[in-house]
Design an enzyme around this catalytic site. Structure first.
Site, mmCIF file in Angstrom:
data_model
loop_
_atom_site.group_PDB
_atom_site.id
_atom_site.type_symbol
_atom_site.label_atom_id
_atom_site.label_comp_id
_atom_site.label_asym_id
_atom_site.label_seq_id
_atom_site.Cartn_x
_atom_site.Cartn_y
_atom_site.Cartn_z
ATOM 1 N N GLU A 117 0.541 -1.601 -0.288
ATOM 2 C CA GLU A 117 -0.131 -0.140 -0.138
ATOM 3 C C GLU A 117 0.981 1.677 0.016
ATOM 4 O OE1 GLU A 117 -0.884 -2.603 1.491
ATOM 5 O OE2 GLU A 117 -2.697 -3.385 0.820
ATOM 6 N N HIS B 242 -11.766 -3.879 7.309
ATOM 7 C CA HIS B 242 -12.162 -4.450 5.668
ATOM 8 C C HIS B 242 -13.598 -3.118 6.169
ATOM 9 C CE1 HIS B 242 -9.233 -7.266 6.340
ATOM 10 N NE2 HIS B 242 -9.192 -7.144 4.502
#
Ligand SMILES: Cc1ncc(C[n+]2csc(CCOP(=O)(O)OP(=O)(O)O)c2C)c(N)n1
Ligand SMILES: Cc1ncc(C[n+]2csc(CCOP(=O)(O)OP(=O)(O)O)c2C)c(N)n1
Ligand SMILES: [Mg+2]
Ligand SMILES: [Mg+2]
Lengths: 321, 314, 321, 314
Positions: free
Chosen positions: C58, C126
């Site tokens: 990321e 998430h």
């Protein structure tokens, strides 16, 4: 009572807790020397097993504290600058903040992340007071000590708590002096302190802004305006009651902070007053904060964007004068 | 070792049958379809875990439930976690991703891949300090190994000679991305060189090889000699998640793939550890255990939603 | 006007902008297939040079977007889940947010980070709607499209803007349908839209909460309470005026959001109303939000903490009924 | 090459003299003492940069100002950035840490160490797409190489065969932490192996060796063959920051350390690139240039603090 610096107070807290409990360990970049003076001498005293330097690996520093705390150690990890909570973003917000929760409370996470915040001349990535990010985040306790006495008492308490604490040490305060109580004490989380009593207006501020607010309050007093100054000391837990009670008395409130204005801590206080003190507010709450820009390197730019004693004086005077 | 590998086989069979049942129930809408099927990985996982002792610790990855089964977590607890029923381990908070069983050394999982690597370093730091010779093994995928936390954890663990085993299950895929598209070297274990620690590639379908590699790494860690990186080449027999159509996958034809489970059985028989007749018994017992667990969890009440607000702070 | 899904709308925006401008590139984990359907088919269409999968890295995904944008490309990077803004914390908050500023505006940073937020059953790491973190952060524009038409128009606009945009796509909306205008259009940043007119109360909501608010508003209307519903569409820039004007008319306000309550977007709206609509407020503003806990995996737990249509109905009714 | 290395020497001398002046003014309180002195690194830095072309790009680290000088940024601009005066490059926003000079390919710096590595990968991505054979070089320290971004950037750049050179200046220290205490291998370049790219160790005091290694890496990058990791062993002659007492440093006795600058001069003379008499001229010209810059900046007005609010959005 002894008079010591904020930095010495932190050192004392660490020494006392490391003496008391050998599960306490301390690590981070350069902690063996302590670039802001707070951790000097500790490696010599407690050995390289309990006090050690780490690589420049912020995710590792915070993530390993989660792992060590899970197993029963009580790590005190240091991020060299508070801005690096983003460099270790996953580990601060998702690991430290959520690991216990998502495993159904299977263990406790007694860890502290020390994070030097604020200051001028360090540039955009080394100067922030990012406490609002932490306050918005479930699972992370947040301390913002303003005096040597509180720095010591809150850090000792943080080390003893079974929850992750992000402990902001303001860089402009390290060299400031103040009395600390003799002997053993801790400062509880979630209890604000009234630094100055007054009935004309409530001012909420902490750390470096608190010093400016108190100076401004003296000038206001000379003008006949008695401000009540509240230092929240911790932002999670956050002592809403003390602020609400004060505003019920004064009818006016100003929040002065060194974070970015939009969604700074002041926004939460505004919402809280809406919800719990609306009928008592004679005038709308005001916010003094950084006008939503990063903190430039030039020192004279910093004074342009961080609230000054003068601005605080003028703003409060305009509100209730 | 004989008993350990026999158990590993039992766990692998049990896990396969259990997951097949979970997938079935998931597809039928009886439970949330949240499993990432471990089919193809179980032999590798249970053989690796066979090399750990009861006081050792495990941080696992999302690929199936063989890890917890091999450590002794009851099927009912795992299924209850999936089904959000009472009797699970994380009280509705984490589902199958965060099964936790501290007495069995199952410490949990980071939902962000690679997040477990740094946590693992901290666990190892504590184990080293306790000085009882315990070790921690962290399982993660080839995909997760590309996180920066891999670098930070291996470097730090090597510097501090931490008792950690970094176990990479390389199945050639990260969801739809083939490893060759994401990773610049064929062997992730070759990265160990850059940390000055052993890097070992094993055939993850060969339980004996996995067990040996892991045993060596565990001994090294217990001995205070620091971490090892093991890479096991395995095959992901199923989709990434339940119901994954795997359109991206040229080798998705399951029939064409080699399931390591029968091979493990043959190897055990050949080694004289199992009789052929045992296989049926093991299968039957596993199936019965699965059905018992399904029945227990079916009868358990749904978790009280008030729990949504609990377990954040100690 | 065609009726398409939110996910198709995003795909259309990407196609149109990639056709128009070959500096637009698209990458992230699994973008070649598009796990939520939004990016499917694009690699086939534009080739692996412009559309490619990345490793699970990321910081690299976001940091490289900053580098590519500096050089004149217009990268659209994807974080597979919005929560991963923390996994790339340094790159989102300190690089994308500050790189232009700290280099004195030497170049522009036309980059978009697409981030699927919200949803139930995905677990604590998430499922979040972390838009308040972005709204608090200087240098990051922030879009929260609620309809297919806005998803398309705002994404096209985001790609054309010369500033970094964090573009939140709500996972529960991907499959929802709506009309999109024919032909070329963009939706400007900083312009809220009134989704429903009314004079009894102002409700501010976006994305999945907007759907629930509109449903609740219908029920309220049946009780004779006409709510004005405002969808801000972007949080930075944030159209304070539209909200202020509405509250001046209605005298009451409720903010409904899917973020954590303390220092959620509602706090900023409360502070804004304090500052600009205080005399018009007949009653204190109220906030409906997640009660400061992470979002558990169990779906029935999510309904316990995310505001439901029923709760919204009851809360508004209690306030102005 | 002759001219390039002669220039490199000039830049190194200029940088040293300029920094000495900056340190002096910083200690005297005339300007903010924000420099991280580059003394000891300049030869390595300027020799490496000599291998780049004018259209190539540079992301530098905090260790001194030789980078910008070697790229052609005027001293006045650098000093104005330090002094917060008009005439600088970043208008008070970033000081010496964020000197930027796009026409000369000086792209800037990440204040968080290792942050530049991922940005560099993106720059390289763009350069590759432009297809003009440009490359980007990123300079960083041994300390910064332990950030996870190192792993992510090297892996991704290798996968995509990006035209990037990762140049690590290993001076053995990260502030007060010796590299051996933070890094598990003696040679950071050995980590290249795990990415399948060349990893080269050079003596950073040997300008010819640095230039050669860099030239090879640049050619490789231009050719579309991907990144190289170069590690130059250098010496940090000064403290981490201006005024650093370096109590932590056993080798802090500057006298005992070998300054690479005279050696560079000797090597140039030996190679027939410089005459001994040139040295004095170069010194004198450098000193004069420094004094001119100091005078210009002294006369420049302080930046208008209203600029504190600008340059955030385009
Ligand atoms: C930091 C992070 N990025 C992305 C994801 C989404 N995600 C979940 S599993 C997965 C693929 C994992 O691949 P690998 O590590 O090889 O394990 P495998 O699924 O193949 O067993 C991805 C991208 C995540 N959970 N965390
Ligand atoms: C992510 C991050 N962590 C820590 C720091 C603070 N810091 C600035 S310079 C430095 C040491 C850097 O060492 P190295 O990379 O070896 O470069 P050197 O100073 O030796 O040239 C540290 C720890 C930082 N700026 N960024
Ligand atoms: Mg995989
Ligand atoms: Mg160094």
């Amino acid at each position: 009572m002894a008079v010591i610096t904020y930095s010495q107070a932190i050192n004392q807290a660490l020494v006392e807790e490391m003496e008391r409990d050998d599960r306490v360990i301390l690590y981070g970049e350069d902690v063996a020397i302590g670039i802001f003076g707070a951790t000097g001498g500790l490696r010599e005293r407690y050995g390289g097993d309990r006090v050690f330097n780490t690589p420049i690996s912020e995710p590792l520093i915070v993530g390993s504290a989660v792992g060590a705390a899970m197993m029963g150690l009580r790590p005190v990890a240091e991020l060299q600058f508070a801005d690096f909570i983003f460099t270790a973003g996953d580990e601060v917000f998702l690991k430290a903040g959520m690991w216990r929760f998502m495993h159904g409370g299977a263990y406790t996470l007694p860890l502290v992340v020390r994070a030097p915040s604020g200051g001028a001349g360090f540039g955009p990535e080394h100067s922030a007071c990012p406490e609002a990010y932490i306050m918005h985040s479930p699972g992370l306790l947040c301390a913002v000590p303003s005096t040597p006495a509180d720095a010591k008492g809150l850090l000792k308490q943080a080390i003893r708590l079974d929850n992750p604490v992000i402990f902001f040490e303001h860089k402009s305060l390290y060299g400031t002096r103040g009395e600390v109580p003799d002997g053993e004490y801790v400062v509880p989380f979630g209890k604000a302190v009234v630094r100055r009593e007054g009935d004309a207006v409530t001012i909420v501020a902490w750390q470096n802004m608190l010093r400016r607010v108190l100076a401004a309050a003296d000038r206001l007093a000379a003008d006949g305006i008695e401000a009540e100054v509240i230092d929240p000391r911790t932002l999670n837990p956050f002592d809403r009651e003390t602020i609400i009670e004060s505003v019920k008395k004064t009818g006016a409130c100003v929040v002065v902070e060194e974070g970015y204005r939009t969604l700074g801590v002041g926004a939460e206080i505004a919402a809280t007053l809406m919800e719990h003190a609306f009928p008592y507010l004679d005038k709308p709450m005001r916010r003094l904060a950084i006008p939503d820009v990063p903190i430039a390197t030039a020192r004279h730019f910093v004074d342009r964007i961080v609230p000054t004693e003068d601005e605080i004086y003028r703003e409060v005077k305009a509100l209730v004068g | 070792m004989t008993q350990l590998l026999r158990d590993a086989y039992r766990y692998a069979v049990l896990s396969r049958k259990f997951e097949d049942r979970i997938i079935h129930m998931g597809m039928a809408g009886e439970i949330p379809p949240t499993l990432h099927p471990g089919a193809g990985h179980e032999v590798c996982q249970t053989a690796a875990l066979a090399a750990l002792g009861p006081d050792d610790k495990v941080l696992y990855s999302h690929r199936g439930v063989a890890y917890m089964i091999a450590r002794g977590t009851p099927l009912t607890a795992i299924l209850a976690d999936i089904a959000n029923k009472e009797g699970g381990t994380n009280r509705g908070k984490g589902g199958v991703m965060h099964v936790v069983d501290v007495p069995h050394g199952v410490l949990g999982e980071s939902g962000t891949l690679g997040g477990g690597l740094v946590v693992c370093a901290g666990v190892a730091m504590a184990l080293k300090r306790f000085g009882k010779g315990q070790v921690v093994a962290h399982f993660f995928g080839d995909g997760g190994s590309n996180r920066g936390t891999f670098h930070e954890s291996l470097n730090f663990s090597a510097v501090q000679r931490l008792p950690a085993i970094f176990f990479c299950e390389n199945n050639g895929w990260a969801v739809s991305v083939p490893t060759s598209e994401s990773t610049s070297v064929p062997d992730i274990a070759s990265r160990a060189h850059g940390y000055g620690i052993p890097g070992v590639v094993v055939d993850g379908n060969d339980a004996f090889a996995v067990f040996d590699a892991m045993t060596t790494a565990v001994a090294r860690a217990r001995n205070g000699d620091g971490p090892t990186l093991i890479e096991a080449k395995v095959v992901r027999l199923a989709g990434h998640y339940i119901g994954d159509p795997q359109l991206y996958r040229p080798d998705r034809d399951l029939a064409a793939q080699k399931d390591p489970l029968p091979g493990f059985a043959e190897a055990l028989i050949e080694a004289g550890i199992l009789e052929r007749a045992d296989l049926e018994t093991i299968d039957a017992e596993a199936q019965a255990e699965v059905e018992r667990a399904v029945a227990v969890v079916a009868a358990a009440p749904l978790l009280d939603p008030a729990l949504a607000l609990q377990d954040l702070y100690a």
